[in-house]
Design a protein around this motif. Structure first.
Motif, PDB file in Angstrom:
ATOM      1  N   PHE A 195       0.939  -1.110  -0.019  1.00  0.00           N
ATOM      2  CA  PHE A 195       0.082   0.095  -0.206  1.00  0.00           C
ATOM      3  C   PHE A 195       0.745   1.238  -0.045  1.00  0.00           C
ATOM      4  O   PHE A 195       1.923   1.240   0.747  1.00  0.00           O
ATOM      5  N   VAL A 196       0.628   2.293  -0.833  1.00  0.00           N
ATOM      6  CA  VAL A 196       1.280   3.514  -0.988  1.00  0.00           C
ATOM      7  C   VAL A 196       0.490   4.771  -0.809  1.00  0.00           C
ATOM      8  O   VAL A 196      -0.842   4.451  -1.035  1.00  0.00           O
ATOM      9  N   THR A 197       1.091   5.823  -0.681  1.00  0.00           N
ATOM     10  CA  THR A 197       0.287   7.000  -0.943  1.00  0.00           C
ATOM     11  C   THR A 197       1.098   7.949  -1.617  1.00  0.00           C
ATOM     12  O   THR A 197       2.185   7.672  -1.748  1.00  0.00           O
ATOM     13  N   ALA A 198       0.419   9.203  -2.179  1.00  0.00           N
ATOM     14  CA  ALA A 198       1.118   9.986  -2.913  1.00  0.00           C
ATOM     15  C   ALA A 198       2.059  10.864  -1.964  1.00  0.00           C
ATOM     16  O   ALA A 198       3.237  11.326  -2.429  1.00  0.00           O
ATOM     17  N   GLU A 199       1.737  10.887  -0.464  1.00  0.00           N
ATOM     18  CA  GLU A 199       2.738  11.623   0.510  1.00  0.00           C
ATOM     19  C   GLU A 199       3.927  10.841   1.143  1.00  0.00           C
ATOM     20  O   GLU A 199       4.875  11.327   1.704  1.00  0.00           O
ATOM     21  N   GLY A 200       3.661   9.529   1.197  1.00  0.00           N
ATOM     22  CA  GLY A 200       4.568   8.526   1.654  1.00  0.00           C
ATOM     23  C   GLY A 200       4.110   7.700   2.643  1.00  0.00           C
ATOM     24  O   GLY A 200       2.749   7.781   3.041  1.00  0.00           O
ATOM     25  N   PRO A 201       4.757   6.994   3.721  1.00  0.00           N
ATOM     26  CA  PRO A 201       4.227   6.197   4.491  1.00  0.00           C
ATOM     27  C   PRO A 201       3.193   6.832   5.661  1.00  0.00           C
ATOM     28  O   PRO A 201       3.839   7.958   5.925  1.00  0.00           O
ATOM     29  N   ARG A 202       2.108   6.292   5.681  1.00  0.00           N
ATOM     30  CA  ARG A 202       1.340   7.075   6.871  1.00  0.00           C
ATOM     31  C   ARG A 202       0.038   6.237   7.116  1.00  0.00           C
ATOM     32  O   ARG A 202      -0.074   5.353   6.411  1.00  0.00           O
ATOM     33  N   LEU A 203      -0.845   6.423   8.043  1.00  0.00           N
ATOM     34  CA  LEU A 203      -1.888   5.819   8.307  1.00  0.00           C
ATOM     35  C   LEU A 203      -2.986   6.279   7.513  1.00  0.00           C
ATOM     36  O   LEU A 203      -3.049   7.686   7.764  1.00  0.00           O
ATOM     37  N   VAL A 204      -3.727   5.847   6.685  1.00  0.00           N
ATOM     38  CA  VAL A 204      -4.711   6.384   5.725  1.00  0.00           C
ATOM     39  C   VAL A 204      -6.227   6.069   6.323  1.00  0.00           C
ATOM     40  O   VAL A 204      -6.472   5.023   6.350  1.00  0.00           O
ATOM     41  N   PRO A 205      -6.955   7.113   6.592  1.00  0.00           N
ATOM     42  CA  PRO A 205      -8.435   6.733   6.898  1.00  0.00           C
ATOM     43  C   PRO A 205      -9.160   6.290   5.794  1.00  0.00           C
ATOM     44  O   PRO A 205      -9.130   7.075   4.649  1.00  0.00           O
ATOM     45  N   LYS A 238      -8.558   2.724   9.664  1.00  0.00           N
ATOM     46  CA  LYS A 238      -7.318   3.315   8.918  1.00  0.00           C
ATOM     47  C   LYS A 238      -6.406   2.020   8.532  1.00  0.00           C
ATOM     48  O   LYS A 238      -6.375   1.037   9.212  1.00  0.00           O
ATOM     49  N   ILE A 239      -5.761   2.142   7.560  1.00  0.00           N
ATOM     50  CA  ILE A 239      -5.083   0.980   6.866  1.00  0.00           C
ATOM     51  C   ILE A 239      -3.669   1.695   6.488  1.00  0.00           C
ATOM     52  O   ILE A 239      -3.510   3.083   6.227  1.00  0.00           O
ATOM     53  N   GLU A 240      -2.585   0.995   7.074  1.00  0.00           N
ATOM     54  CA  GLU A 240      -1.237   1.702   7.149  1.00  0.00           C
ATOM     55  C   GLU A 240      -0.530   1.453   5.694  1.00  0.00           C
ATOM     56  O   GLU A 240      -0.455   0.542   4.931  1.00  0.00           O
ATOM     57  N   ALA A 241       0.115   2.546   4.898  1.00  0.00           N
ATOM     58  CA  ALA A 241       0.629   2.695   3.808  1.00  0.00           C
ATOM     59  C   ALA A 241       2.060   2.582   4.170  1.00  0.00           C
ATOM     60  O   ALA A 241       2.607   3.301   4.977  1.00  0.00           O
ATOM     61  N   SER A 242       2.742   1.636   3.472  1.00  0.00           N
ATOM     62  CA  SER A 242       4.254   1.470   3.843  1.00  0.00           C
ATOM     63  C   SER A 242       5.215   2.202   3.074  1.00  0.00           C
ATOM     64  O   SER A 242       6.415   2.322   3.476  1.00  0.00           O
ATOM     65  N   GLY A 243       4.737   2.895   2.032  1.00  0.00           N
ATOM     66  CA  GLY A 243       5.638   3.405   1.040  1.00  0.00           C
ATOM     67  C   GLY A 243       5.084   4.840   0.165  1.00  0.00           C
ATOM     68  O   GLY A 243       3.776   4.880   0.393  1.00  0.00           O
ATOM     69  N   LYS A 244       5.905   5.242  -0.542  1.00  0.00           N
ATOM     70  CA  LYS A 244       5.503   6.537  -1.167  1.00  0.00           C
ATOM     71  C   LYS A 244       5.418   5.997  -2.718  1.00  0.00           C
ATOM     72  O   LYS A 244       5.908   5.064  -3.247  1.00  0.00           O
ATOM     73  N   LEU A 245       3.968   6.228  -3.536  1.00  0.00           N
ATOM     74  CA  LEU A 245       4.016   5.775  -4.730  1.00  0.00           C
ATOM     75  C   LEU A 245       5.183   6.324  -5.644  1.00  0.00           C
ATOM     76  O   LEU A 245       5.565   7.491  -5.804  1.00  0.00           O
TER      77      LEU A 245
END
Length: 347
Positions: free
Chosen positions: A39-49, A56-63
């Motif tokens: 799981f990734v986000t545009a911002e980097g690792p974080r908890l995503v609601p 919340k699911i934890e994203a482990s990296g940045k896209l």
């Protein structure tokens, strides 16, 4: 090793993301670790609601939009009625206005990346102007909106448009992921995942190949000829009013208007003129000016279409009326709630 990046954003739909994640993880296990799923986000690792009670699911990296492999974009979960801040269009628009749109634009240009969307994920990309002219599918409630962004909507469970694979409703994430597993790892691994999950892919994957059904060909020919005739007629004759002095002239002038949309208020200046019974108009938002498309007066209301790019790319249909120096009306795209338009004539 095949990379799979599943993008999360605030308000994402859980099943849109979790279903592909489980399919790809099962394929990774059955194929001996040839896939890396995260799981990734545009911002980097974080908890995503998510949009499901804020779970919340934890994203482990940045896209990484340049990493070869697969990128999966889910849709949103929120209110399906109304145009409040927790409505699905508003959630998608907030995600569109992050760095995600630019990253996905970059990813779609990479020859070794497949972008897959689930449910409203195609709308998220389309609202950012990334899918114009391409074929895709989304949830059945959003197909009109998808078409309003310039996408060619196809009512199939899964649509294959080359490096863009899209799935329809929420559970189509299973079908999209299984199709990609077969595409990348072969049918035996995909079949093994189906057996493990006790789930079989639904429907034929639509592709723009092969012989088109006869009825569709005839319809396309007829519609194309009709469109050409309508365009020619509009270009040569415009719209004629039986009594322009009492009908069209009430709209003439410059108008400062506000359109209240689910993602904020838009300030738009309208300039409308009538000459020899032909009405024309322009809309200016910021430093961008576009012409009215097919303006016509019906029942003392002025109707026209307009392509906008801000805050998202949409083809809007307007319907306004005037009373003195005041203008009121609506702007609408597909089944999205109508946005209220109010305005004052510039004296």
């Amino acid at each position: 090793m095949q990379s799979v990046q599943i993008v999360l954003f605030d308000g994402f739909d859980l099943l849109d993301a979790i279903a592909p994640y489980e399919v790809f993880c099962a394929a990774e296990m059955l194929a001996g670790g040839v896939m890396n799923v995260e799981f990734v986000t545009a911002e980097g690792p974080r908890l995503v609601p998510s949009g499901i009670n804020g779970l919340k699911i934890e994203a482990s990296g940045k896209l990484n939009p340049e990493r070869a492999g697969i990128i999966v974009v889910p849709g949103a979960s929120g209110e399906v009625q109304g145009n409040g801040p927790q409505s699905i269009p508003a959630i998608l628009a907030r995600a569109m206005n992050t760095a995600l749109t630019g990253m996905m634009q970059q990813a779609l240009k990479q020859p070794d990346i497949i972008v897959a969307t689930v449910c409203g994920g195609s709308l998220l990309l389309a609202m950012g102007g990334l899918l114009e002219g391409r074929t895709a599918v989304t949830h059945h409630m959003g197909m009109d909106v998808l078409g309003a962004t310039g996408v060619i909507p196809v009512a199939a469970r899964v649509v294959d448009d080359g490096n863009l694979i899209s799935g329809g409703g929420v559970t189509s994430g299973l079908d999209v992921a299984l199709y990609l597993v077969e595409h990348e790892l072969g049918p035996r691994i995909a079949h093994a995942v189906e057996q493990l999950f006790e789930f079989e892919r639904r429907g034929t994957v639509w592709q723009r190949t092969g012989i088109a059904p006869r009825a569709h060909q005839e319809s396309a020919d007829e519609n194309g000829e009709t469109d050409r005739m309508d365009t020619k007629k509009t270009a040569t004759s415009g719209v004629t009013f039986h009594n322009p002095a009492t009908t069209s002239s009430v709209f003439d002038g410059d108008w400062d208007t506000t359109i209240a949309t689910p993602v904020g208020k838009l300030q738009v200046k309208l300039s409308i003129t009538t000459s020899n019974g032909i009405i024309q108009g322009k809309a200016t938002q910021g430093n961008e000016t576009v012409d009215f498309l097919n303006p016509v007066v019906q029942d003392n209301k002025l109707l026209w279409s307009l392509k906008i790019t801000k805050p998202m790319r949409l083809n809007l249909k307007f319907e306004v009326e005037t009373e003195g120096e005041d203008m009121t009306g609506i702007a609408k795209a597909g089944i999205l709630p109508a946005s209220k338009l109010t305005g004052k004539k510039v004296i």
